[in-house]
Design an enzyme around this catalytic site. Structure first.
Site, PDB file in Angstrom:
ATOM      1  CG  LEU A  15      -2.145  -0.886   1.190  1.00 22.49           C
ATOM      2  CD1 LEU A  15      -2.908  -0.779   2.502  1.00 22.49           C
ATOM      3  CD2 LEU A  15      -3.054  -0.526   0.024  1.00 22.49           C
ATOM      4  CB  ILE A  19       5.841   5.993  -0.174  1.00 24.90           C
ATOM      5  CG1 ILE A  19       6.795   5.221  -1.087  1.00 24.90           C
ATOM      6  CG2 ILE A  19       5.512   7.358  -0.769  1.00 24.90           C
ATOM      7  CD1 ILE A  19       6.189   4.800  -2.404  1.00 24.90           C
ATOM      8  CB  CYS A 381      28.564  -2.550  -8.670  1.00 22.08           C
ATOM      9  SG  CYS A 381      29.180  -3.727  -7.445  1.00 22.08           S
ATOM     10  CD  GLN A 385      33.255  -6.325 -10.423  1.00 20.81           C
ATOM     11  OE1 GLN A 385      32.760  -7.421 -10.724  1.00 20.81           O
ATOM     12  NE2 GLN A 385      33.384  -5.937  -9.163  1.00 20.81           N
ATOM     13  CG  HIS A 516      26.189   0.359  -5.437  1.00 24.15           C
ATOM     14  ND1 HIS A 516      25.334  -0.258  -6.328  1.00 24.15           N
ATOM     15  CD2 HIS A 516      27.108  -0.577  -5.075  1.00 24.15           C
ATOM     16  CE1 HIS A 516      25.710  -1.519  -6.492  1.00 24.15           C
ATOM     17  NE2 HIS A 516      26.781  -1.737  -5.747  1.00 24.15           N
ATOM     18  CD  GLU A 518      23.066   2.471  -7.063  1.00 23.69           C
ATOM     19  OE1 GLU A 518      23.068   1.227  -6.920  1.00 23.69           O
ATOM     20  OE2 GLU A 518      24.019   3.103  -7.546  1.00 23.69           O
TER      21      GLU A 518
END
Length: 543
Positions: A15, A19, A381, A385, A516, A518
């Site tokens: 649901l 968030i 990542c 490689q 990473h 992000e």
């Protein structure tokens, strides 16, 4: 003293508890309050680090190296002044592991170890620890009310409400109010039964968040309030939105923050949500559109790449550009030539992190396509490689591979990291026989960027800090031949000189990073690397 808001969900899963809770946290933070968040997961796994992305979505890595639920990514993206850590996510598995270790040590003095009080006490201890030093701690309980796995957590919440009292603890329940299109009616009965289930275990919601596809209406709000014993103004409607970043204002406009501040006796200034209005405006009023092809093996479940998806979205906000993502199945790309047309139609290509050999050749095919066609490429990542392996194979002519895929590789250009310093500066040692769980190079690490490199220009700094999650690294003895062939190393770890990033000088935009980025992108600030990547996609589109 810290005030606690417990968040539960009912009727169905997915649901949007995370968030909604994060949106509430953003509004409270905008009122000048110091807010933190914690996710309690009822599953028996110790952490999500070894769970399949198909089942659980991405693993979000915190600054201190915890492998956590993806909801913690939402928490960090919505909160500007609070970073998550190991204390902000724990599971039933972690709780039972801790209690059993204490029992083995004799901490319980030979007593019978039971769910109540030993398991519930450990849960309460961790909740208190996670909230230390904050005005408000929002605690999300994973799963749905009625799940057998979540009962110890619900009991711990019940006990804390009694112990803390009304001025320090409250319960917010998220529920579904379905719309039956054939009848043209909104149904409140599932919400009534969900609250009834909560009350049967001693919990009474103070706030109801009613999720629905359609407007619920004042009559239904009154009905829900009457049958659930919740104040009518505390029945908050939350309809489907164009973007999740509209939710803070949705909650604010229904005075949810006022309800909470009144309940806790907090005197705080009004919230300023202008930053969120700018984010929403940037998303909904984009002036252009670019397509990014994400080539991976978990593409059936976009949540497996949730932070990357959001980081691209944030970069789009920076450039007032809509970023459309085309998920390309790496395994299918190995043999299906028709998928090359989708790469041609894209404006840039991204290969994300991952583990295992499945889809490897498809990812390398996409990398080669980006390299040869001068298309913007970002490898994260494993994506870095494989970019190194592809270049060594097709440009240097080496039989290059990673020991992750082939322990007897003729040219092991990627190998296991056997030693490194962790975020505390302590030496970590690994072998091929180490456990999979919790044995990687994890968390924030410093990297030194090579002056004059594209990455140095993008970050505008020589020393950066980014989060890591990997156990394989580029073999440094291949640095010289790679650089002589045109692939330069643009970043090294600050202490041990592990390769952190590569780029191709004669390519418009080709970058691979071992870290990473992000995980540190946010809707209000974005991230320089993703912003540059999307700008490169815009430039490529305009060629």
């Amino acid at each position: 003293m810290t005030k606690f808001i417990f968040v539960t969900g009912g009727v169905v899963s997915s649901l949007g508890k995370g968030i909604t809770a994060a949106s509430l946290a953003a509004v409270l933070e905008a009122r000048g309050l110091k807010v933190t968040m914690t996710k309690m997961d009822p599953y028996i796994n110790v952490d999500p680090g070894t769970m399949s992305p198909f089942q659980h979505g991405e693993v979000f890595v915190t600054e201190d190296g915890a492998e956590t639920d993806l909801d913690l990514g939402y928490y960090e993206r919505f909160l500007r002044h609070s970073k998550m850590s190991k204390t902000n996510n724990f599971t039933s598995g972690r709780i039972y592991q801790t209690v059993l270790n204490k029992e083995r040590r004799g901490d319980y003095l030979g007593g019978t170890v039971q769910v109540i009080p030993h398991i519930t006490d450990e849960i309460k201890h961790r909740i208190h620890a996670s909230g230390e030093g904050h005005d408000i701690a929002i605690i999300e309980i994973g799963g749905t009310v009625g799940d057998i796995e979540s009962l110890p957590f619900m009991e711990a919440v019940r006990q804390m409400q009694v112990e803390l009292g009304r001025n320090r603890a409250m319960l917010m329940h998220l529920t579904l109010v379905p719309y039956i299109s054939s009848a043209g009616e909104t149904k409140t009965k599932p919400t009534q039964h969900s609250v009834k289930e909560l009350r049967s275990i001693g919990l009474q919601p103070d706030v109801l968040i009613c999720r629905s596809e359609h407007a619920i209406g004042e009559e239904n709000r009154r009905k829900i309030a009457l049958f659930t014993n919740v104040e009518e103004r505390a029945v908050i409607t939350c309809e489907d939105a164009d973007t999740i970043y509209q939710i803070p204002r949705t909650l604010y406009e229904q005075d949810l923050d006022d309800i909470i501040c009144e309940r806790f006796g907090i005197d705080a200034p009004e919230a300023d949500l202008s930053d969120w209005d700018k984010v929403v405006d940037g998303l909904l009023n984009a002036q252009g559109k670019v397509t990014v092809a994400i080539v991976g093996k978990y593409v059936e479940l976009p949540d497996a790449y949730k932070s990357i998806n959001e980081a691209l979205l944030h970069a789009g906000i920076t450039h007032k550009t809509q970023v459309e993502i085309d998920y390309v199945d790496a395994e299918a790309l190995e043999t299906d030539d028709s998928l090359l047309a989708r790469l041609e139609q894209a404006d840039s290509i991204l290969v994300p992190g991952g583990f295992g050999e499945r889809g490897k050749l498809g990812k390398m095919r996409a990398i080669k396509f980006a390299r040869e066609n001068k298309m913007p490429y970002l490898g994260i990542c494993l994506g870095m490689q494989l970019a190194v392996i592809e270049y060594a194979t097709n440009v240097l002519g080496l039989e290059a591979d990673s020991t992750e895929f082939n322990r007897k590789a003729a040219e092991p250009i990627i190998g296991l990291i056997t030693e490194w310093l962790d975020e505390k500066g302590e030496l970590q040692v690994r072998t091929d026989d180490s456990d999979l769980g919790g044995t990687m190079r994890l968390g924030s690490q410093k990297a030194e960027l090579v002056e004059g490199s594209k990455l140095h220009q993008i970050y505008g700094a020589k020393l950066i800090t980014e989060r890591h999650r990997h156990r394989y690294e580029m073999n440094n003895r291949y640095i010289e031949p790679l650089e002589q062939a045109g692939m330069s190393i643009s970043g090294y770890s600050a202490k041990q000189h592990l390769v952190e990033s590569v780029e191709i000088a004669d390519h418009p935009w080709f970058i691979g990073v071992q870290f990473h980025p992000e995980f540190t992108s946010s809707p209000r600030e974005g991230h320089p690397l993703f912003a540059s990547f999307v700008k490169a996609a815009i430039d490529h589109q305009n060629i």
